[in-house]
Design a protein around this motif. Structure first.
Motif, mmCIF file in Angstrom:
data_model
loop_
_atom_site.group_PDB
_atom_site.id
_atom_site.type_symbol
_atom_site.label_atom_id
_atom_site.label_comp_id
_atom_site.label_asym_id
_atom_site.label_seq_id
_atom_site.Cartn_x
_atom_site.Cartn_y
_atom_site.Cartn_z
ATOM 1 N N VAL A 26 94.631 23.690 -39.769
ATOM 2 C CA VAL A 26 94.384 24.540 -38.758
ATOM 3 C C VAL A 26 92.728 23.967 -38.328
ATOM 4 O O VAL A 26 92.138 23.610 -39.358
ATOM 5 C CB VAL A 26 94.328 26.007 -38.937
ATOM 6 N N ASN A 27 92.334 24.427 -37.128
ATOM 7 C CA ASN A 27 90.955 24.002 -36.826
ATOM 8 C C ASN A 27 90.057 25.301 -37.105
ATOM 9 O O ASN A 27 90.183 26.462 -36.670
ATOM 10 C CB ASN A 27 90.894 23.946 -35.329
ATOM 11 N N ILE A 28 89.157 25.014 -38.162
ATOM 12 C CA ILE A 28 88.487 26.201 -38.595
ATOM 13 C C ILE A 28 87.097 26.024 -37.761
ATOM 14 O O ILE A 28 86.343 25.134 -37.835
ATOM 15 C CB ILE A 28 87.866 26.111 -40.087
ATOM 16 N N LEU A 29 86.700 27.057 -36.923
ATOM 17 C CA LEU A 29 85.431 27.169 -36.205
ATOM 18 C C LEU A 29 84.419 27.833 -36.726
ATOM 19 O O LEU A 29 84.556 28.856 -37.293
ATOM 20 C CB LEU A 29 86.021 27.840 -34.899
ATOM 21 N N GLN A 30 83.200 27.377 -36.748
ATOM 22 C CA GLN A 30 82.312 28.128 -36.975
ATOM 23 C C GLN A 30 81.535 29.016 -36.097
ATOM 24 O O GLN A 30 81.285 28.595 -34.940
ATOM 25 C CB GLN A 30 80.966 27.219 -37.501
ATOM 26 N N GLY A 31 81.762 30.239 -36.186
ATOM 27 C CA GLY A 31 81.523 31.346 -35.119
ATOM 28 C C GLY A 31 82.748 31.799 -34.771
ATOM 29 O O GLY A 31 83.957 31.195 -34.629
ATOM 30 N N THR A 32 82.863 32.911 -34.047
ATOM 31 C CA THR A 32 84.129 33.398 -33.514
ATOM 32 C C THR A 32 84.103 33.719 -31.835
ATOM 33 O O THR A 32 85.140 34.267 -31.485
ATOM 34 C CB THR A 32 84.220 34.965 -34.023
ATOM 35 N N TYR A 33 83.167 33.200 -31.291
ATOM 36 C CA TYR A 33 82.909 33.244 -29.831
ATOM 37 C C TYR A 33 84.213 32.825 -29.159
ATOM 38 O O TYR A 33 84.979 33.487 -28.229
ATOM 39 C CB TYR A 33 81.822 32.878 -29.225
ATOM 40 N N VAL A 34 84.822 31.789 -29.396
ATOM 41 C CA VAL A 34 85.964 31.445 -28.771
ATOM 42 C C VAL A 34 87.183 31.831 -28.977
ATOM 43 O O VAL A 34 88.018 32.006 -27.976
ATOM 44 C CB VAL A 34 86.142 29.587 -29.244
ATOM 45 N N ILE A 35 87.253 32.496 -30.095
ATOM 46 C CA ILE A 35 88.309 33.099 -30.470
ATOM 47 C C ILE A 35 88.487 34.937 -29.822
ATOM 48 O O ILE A 35 89.035 35.352 -29.037
ATOM 49 C CB ILE A 35 88.505 33.558 -31.712
ATOM 50 N N THR A 36 86.997 35.561 -29.884
ATOM 51 C CA THR A 36 86.943 36.976 -29.655
ATOM 52 C C THR A 36 86.231 37.317 -28.166
ATOM 53 O O THR A 36 86.299 38.263 -27.943
ATOM 54 C CB THR A 36 86.062 37.577 -30.600
ATOM 55 N N GLY A 37 85.422 36.145 -27.882
ATOM 56 C CA GLY A 37 84.396 36.437 -26.497
ATOM 57 C C GLY A 37 83.225 36.994 -27.227
ATOM 58 O O GLY A 37 82.907 36.709 -28.409
ATOM 59 N N SER A 38 82.702 37.826 -26.430
ATOM 60 C CA SER A 38 81.529 38.501 -26.521
ATOM 61 C C SER A 38 81.567 39.673 -27.478
ATOM 62 O O SER A 38 81.426 40.867 -26.936
ATOM 63 C CB SER A 38 80.654 38.790 -25.229
ATOM 64 N N VAL A 39 81.590 39.655 -28.760
ATOM 65 C CA VAL A 39 81.724 40.616 -29.693
ATOM 66 C C VAL A 39 80.365 40.414 -30.635
ATOM 67 O O VAL A 39 80.226 39.520 -31.404
ATOM 68 C CB VAL A 39 82.997 40.602 -30.707
#
Length: 184
Positions: A92-105
């Motif tokens: 899977v693609n592991i992203l540093q940060g969650t913004y792409v997944i969660t938006g503005s949290v």
């Protein structure tokens, strides 16, 4: 003419009676034993939080516990891998940060900073993903275990959440940076 079947059946059943069984031994009192988690040689242990799921968004928090005797410093993102039931890597693609997944949290999208942990203190991070299935050409991606390496050069620790990490067809998961945690 009387049929002998009822008499034969009664004779057969009479020979099938079961002898009385001895009484079971008295139940022993239940004992609740609490086993303290072990502390790895590098003095840091990773523990799972409770997680949360709503409307396809999944978030699983985890903690870095300084269970050793020395001060531990962490900065940046924990290294994360997803593993299947046989503990093989799930691509899977592991992203540093969650913004792409969660938006503005805001709590999950704080930039990395150095976190200093004295013995007994904890830091926290989250993994976030969406269970979205929008590509019928690819089967859904699921993982059973989460491998987390908390610090550069640290020991990888495998954790098993209560439910699968169900990525649907997105094939990506976001990881937040380590942040201080005030409770112990």
């Amino acid at each position: 003419m009387r049929r002998p079947y009822p008499l034969i059946l009664a004779a057969l059943l009479a020979g099938c009676s079961t002898p009385a069984l001895p009484a079971p031994p008295p139940a022993s009192p239940s004992v609740s034993v609490s086993v303290a988690p072990t502390c790895p040689a590098d003095g840091v242990r990773v523990e799972l939080g409770t997680g949360d799921a709503a409307a396809g968004l999944r978030v699983l928090d985890f903690f870095l516990v300084n269970c050793g005797t020395a001060v531990v410093k962490v900065k940046g993102y924990p290294a994360v891998r997803l593993l299947d039931e046989q503990r093989r890597n799930v691509s899977v693609n592991i992203l540093q940060g969650t913004y792409v997944i969660t938006g503005s949290v805001p709590d999950w999208n704080k930039p990395p900073r150095e976190v200093v942990l004295r013995p007994g203190e904890r830091a926290t991070a989250v993994v976030a993903w969406r269970n979205t299935y929008d590509n019928l050409a690819d089967p859904p991606v699921n993982a059973t275990h989460l491998e987390i390496t908390p610090t550069a050069g640290g020991t990888a620790q495998v954790l098993t959440p209560r439910g699968d990490i169900d990525l649907g067809s997105t094939g990506r998961i976001g990881v937040s940076s380590w942040q201080p945690r005030s409770d112990r």
